[in-house]
Design a protein around this motif. Structure first.
Motif, PDB file in Angstrom:
ATOM      1  N   ASP B  30      21.065   2.875 -35.765  1.00 18.48           N
ATOM      2  CA  ASP B  30      21.681   2.504 -37.043  1.00 18.48           C
ATOM      3  C   ASP B  30      20.736   2.686 -38.227  1.00 18.48           C
ATOM      4  N   HIS B  31      19.465   2.860 -37.953  1.00 22.44           N
ATOM      5  CA  HIS B  31      18.492   2.992 -39.045  1.00 22.44           C
ATOM      6  C   HIS B  31      17.539   4.151 -38.782  1.00 22.44           C
ATOM      7  N   PRO B  32      18.064   5.364 -38.747  1.00 26.41           N
ATOM      8  CA  PRO B  32      17.171   6.491 -38.460  1.00 26.41           C
ATOM      9  C   PRO B  32      16.072   6.593 -39.510  1.00 26.41           C
ATOM     10  N   GLY B  33      14.884   6.837 -39.035  1.00 28.78           N
ATOM     11  CA  GLY B  33      13.750   7.008 -39.948  1.00 28.78           C
ATOM     12  C   GLY B  33      13.121   5.713 -40.406  1.00 28.78           C
ATOM     13  N   GLN B  34      13.744   4.580 -40.054  1.00 27.24           N
ATOM     14  CA  GLN B  34      13.158   3.312 -40.497  1.00 27.24           C
ATOM     15  C   GLN B  34      12.238   2.741 -39.429  1.00 27.24           C
ATOM     16  N   PRO B  35      11.037   2.363 -39.827  1.00 22.99           N
ATOM     17  CA  PRO B  35      10.066   1.842 -38.868  1.00 22.99           C
ATOM     18  C   PRO B  35      10.266   0.346 -38.618  1.00 22.99           C
ATOM     19  N   PHE B  36      10.210  -0.036 -37.352  1.00 26.66           N
ATOM     20  CA  PHE B  36      10.300  -1.440 -36.973  1.00 26.66           C
ATOM     21  C   PHE B  36       9.097  -1.832 -36.128  1.00 26.66           C
ATOM     22  N   SER B  37       8.579  -3.013 -36.389  1.00 26.91           N
ATOM     23  CA  SER B  37       7.550  -3.534 -35.496  1.00 26.91           C
ATOM     24  C   SER B  37       8.255  -4.214 -34.336  1.00 26.91           C
ATOM     25  N   ALA B  38       7.516  -4.466 -33.268  1.00 29.92           N
ATOM     26  CA  ALA B  38       8.102  -5.136 -32.110  1.00 29.92           C
ATOM     27  C   ALA B  38       8.670  -6.497 -32.526  1.00 29.92           C
ATOM     28  N   GLU B  39       7.936  -7.183 -33.397  1.00 34.78           N
ATOM     29  CA  GLU B  39       8.387  -8.490 -33.872  1.00 34.78           C
ATOM     30  C   GLU B  39       9.702  -8.381 -34.630  1.00 34.78           C
ATOM     31  N   GLU B  40       9.817  -7.346 -35.441  1.00 30.79           N
ATOM     32  CA  GLU B  40      11.037  -7.170 -36.221  1.00 30.79           C
ATOM     33  C   GLU B  40      12.219  -6.905 -35.297  1.00 30.79           C
ATOM     34  N   ILE B  41      11.978  -6.115 -34.279  1.00 32.42           N
ATOM     35  CA  ILE B  41      13.033  -5.864 -33.304  1.00 32.42           C
ATOM     36  C   ILE B  41      13.457  -7.195 -32.679  1.00 32.42           C
ATOM     37  N   ALA B  42      12.464  -7.989 -32.304  1.00 35.90           N
ATOM     38  CA  ALA B  42      12.756  -9.279 -31.680  1.00 35.90           C
ATOM     39  C   ALA B  42      13.610 -10.133 -32.615  1.00 35.90           C
ATOM     40  N   HIS B  43      13.263 -10.115 -33.887  1.00 32.39           N
ATOM     41  CA  HIS B  43      13.982 -10.921 -34.867  1.00 32.39           C
ATOM     42  C   HIS B  43      15.425 -10.445 -35.004  1.00 32.39           C
ATOM     43  N   LEU B  44      15.604  -9.134 -35.132  1.00 35.93           N
ATOM     44  CA  LEU B  44      16.950  -8.579 -35.256  1.00 35.93           C
ATOM     45  C   LEU B  44      17.766  -8.852 -34.003  1.00 35.93           C
ATOM     46  N   MET B  45      17.126  -8.783 -32.861  1.00 31.86           N
ATOM     47  CA  MET B  45      17.822  -9.035 -31.610  1.00 31.86           C
ATOM     48  C   MET B  45      18.306 -10.471 -31.560  1.00 31.86           C
ATOM     49  N   ARG B  46      17.467 -11.379 -32.025  1.00 29.50           N
ATOM     50  CA  ARG B  46      17.838 -12.788 -32.008  1.00 29.50           C
ATOM     51  C   ARG B  46      19.107 -12.996 -32.839  1.00 29.50           C
ATOM     52  N   GLU B  47      19.149 -12.318 -33.987  1.00 32.52           N
ATOM     53  CA  GLU B  47      20.318 -12.434 -34.867  1.00 32.52           C
ATOM     54  C   GLU B  47      21.569 -11.819 -34.256  1.00 32.52           C
ATOM     55  N   ARG B  48      21.420 -10.606 -33.775  1.00 28.51           N
ATOM     56  CA  ARG B  48      22.589  -9.839 -33.385  1.00 28.51           C
ATOM     57  C   ARG B  48      23.001 -10.023 -31.943  1.00 28.51           C
ATOM     58  N   PHE B  49      22.146 -10.651 -31.145  1.00 29.06           N
ATOM     59  CA  PHE B  49      22.412 -10.638 -29.714  1.00 29.06           C
ATOM     60  C   PHE B  49      22.033 -11.938 -29.013  1.00 29.06           C
ATOM     61  N   GLY B  50      20.885 -12.461 -29.345  1.00 27.78           N
ATOM     62  CA  GLY B  50      20.375 -13.645 -28.655  1.00 27.78           C
ATOM     63  C   GLY B  50      18.914 -13.422 -28.319  1.00 27.78           C
ATOM     64  N   ASP B  51      18.286 -14.419 -27.748  1.00 30.54           N
ATOM     65  CA  ASP B  51      16.861 -14.300 -27.455  1.00 30.54           C
ATOM     66  C   ASP B  51      16.572 -13.231 -26.405  1.00 30.54           C
ATOM     67  N   VAL B  52      15.563 -12.431 -26.693  1.00 30.02           N
ATOM     68  CA  VAL B  52      15.106 -11.426 -25.735  1.00 30.02           C
ATOM     69  C   VAL B  52      13.588 -11.536 -25.663  1.00 30.02           C
ATOM     70  N   GLY B  53      13.065 -11.548 -24.476  1.00 30.50           N
ATOM     71  CA  GLY B  53      11.621 -11.673 -24.298  1.00 30.50           C
ATOM     72  C   GLY B  53      10.881 -10.515 -24.948  1.00 30.50           C
ATOM     73  N   LEU B  54       9.744 -10.822 -25.552  1.00 29.07           N
ATOM     74  CA  LEU B  54       8.957  -9.768 -26.182  1.00 29.07           C
ATOM     75  C   LEU B  54       8.567  -8.714 -25.148  1.00 29.07           C
ATOM     76  N   ALA B  55       8.280  -9.162 -23.944  1.00 20.97           N
ATOM     77  CA  ALA B  55       7.889  -8.211 -22.894  1.00 20.97           C
ATOM     78  C   ALA B  55       8.977  -7.176 -22.676  1.00 20.97           C
ATOM     79  N   THR B  56      10.205  -7.645 -22.677  1.00 21.30           N
ATOM     80  CA  THR B  56      11.335  -6.729 -22.506  1.00 21.30           C
ATOM     81  C   THR B  56      11.386  -5.722 -23.639  1.00 21.30           C
ATOM     82  N   ILE B  57      11.144  -6.216 -24.828  1.00 18.72           N
ATOM     83  CA  ILE B  57      11.167  -5.335 -25.990  1.00 18.72           C
ATOM     84  C   ILE B  57      10.079  -4.282 -25.871  1.00 18.72           C
TER      85      ILE B  57
END
Lengths: 155, 155
Positions: B30-57
DNA sequence: GTTGCTGCAAATGATTTGCAGTTAG
DNA sequence: CTAACTGCAAATCATTTGCAGCAAC
């Protein structure tokens, strides 16, 4: 950028010119454009000077970055490389690994090959170049081989 | 690169399409070319999906890098950013003449030489490259030779 | 059912920081 | 002298890994 300029910058900021700092600065000055990891600096210091604490090295690197004497580029595996940038925009050829994003400078020796290749194959006299190779570096290649073997031996 | 292509790649490698993976892939898609840190992914996942372990990410990010779906770039402070790269035009290698400014594309054939050279000399598997050679082209070289001979015959 | 995946917690490894002793200016 | 520097060891912090339970295929 000259050695003297760096010492001047240190004085201007009332930073001290200690033997450790001087040596570290010389390592960079002697190899403009060449990237060094903190560990590599430590190793060279051990050879040329004696043991220097890693903390000192990191603190000196930070100082040199503040003074805009060296630049830092962080490679994929979490290690940083520091270098005394070349004066002009002569862009050094690098290989960038698509797996680990590490970038390695291509040694000058190997580039003579490109020069003679360009001359003989293209009838083009090479004066300068910009080159970036993207691919899989040796480390990642070996790592992947190891993994693959690991998986196979399990099954 | 499309979502479907990624799922195909997963299947081809007998990797599973889990809800966590699907969501992470969608974030990138959904965001081609946009850089995400692992933490940011974790944050977005929490919002859109639920908690996901950082290790999984991190493991998903590694997988996506292996599949060449995302690229990693490491920023100065030691954190990495991952992104779904934009489809950019494959940059063709060219030679630019310093005399006449003419630019000529280097034929692909000749580049295989570079590939095998990189592999044998640098132990680096070439996948792509960007290359610009600066020098004197054949035409200018011949013209200059002619001139030089002309002068000699005068004197 | 099998593999492969997930989450957790513990491990790693590069870099940073606190502190007491040392030294350049 | 004394503020700045050094080395050591302990602390951080992003990322990785071992493991037991879980879920896609």
């Amino acid at each position: 950028m000259q050695l003297a300029d760096v010492f001047q910058k240190l004085e201007d900021g009332s930073k001290r010119i200690t033997p450790q700092r001087e040596q570290i600065i010389r390592i960079f000055a002697d190899h403009p454009g060449q990237p060094f990891s903190a560990e590599e600096i430590a190793h060279l210091m051990r050879e040329r000077f004696g043991d220097v604490g890693l903390a000192t090295i990191y603190r000196t690197l930070e100082l040199l970055m503040d003074l805009e004497v060296v630049t830092r580029e962080t490679v994929g595996d979490g290690r940083s490389h520091y270098q005394w940038p070349l004066d002009e925009g002569h862009k050094h050829p690098v290989m960038i690994c698509l797996r680990c994003q590490s970038s390695t400078r291509i040694p000058e020796d190997h580039l003579r090959t490109v020069g003679s290749w360009a001359l003989s194959v293209l009838e083009f006299q090479l004066v300068d170049y910009e080159m970036t190779l993207y691919g899989i570096c040796r480390v990642c290649h070996l790592r992947e081989q190891r993994r693959r073997r690991g998986r196979e031996s399990i099954s």
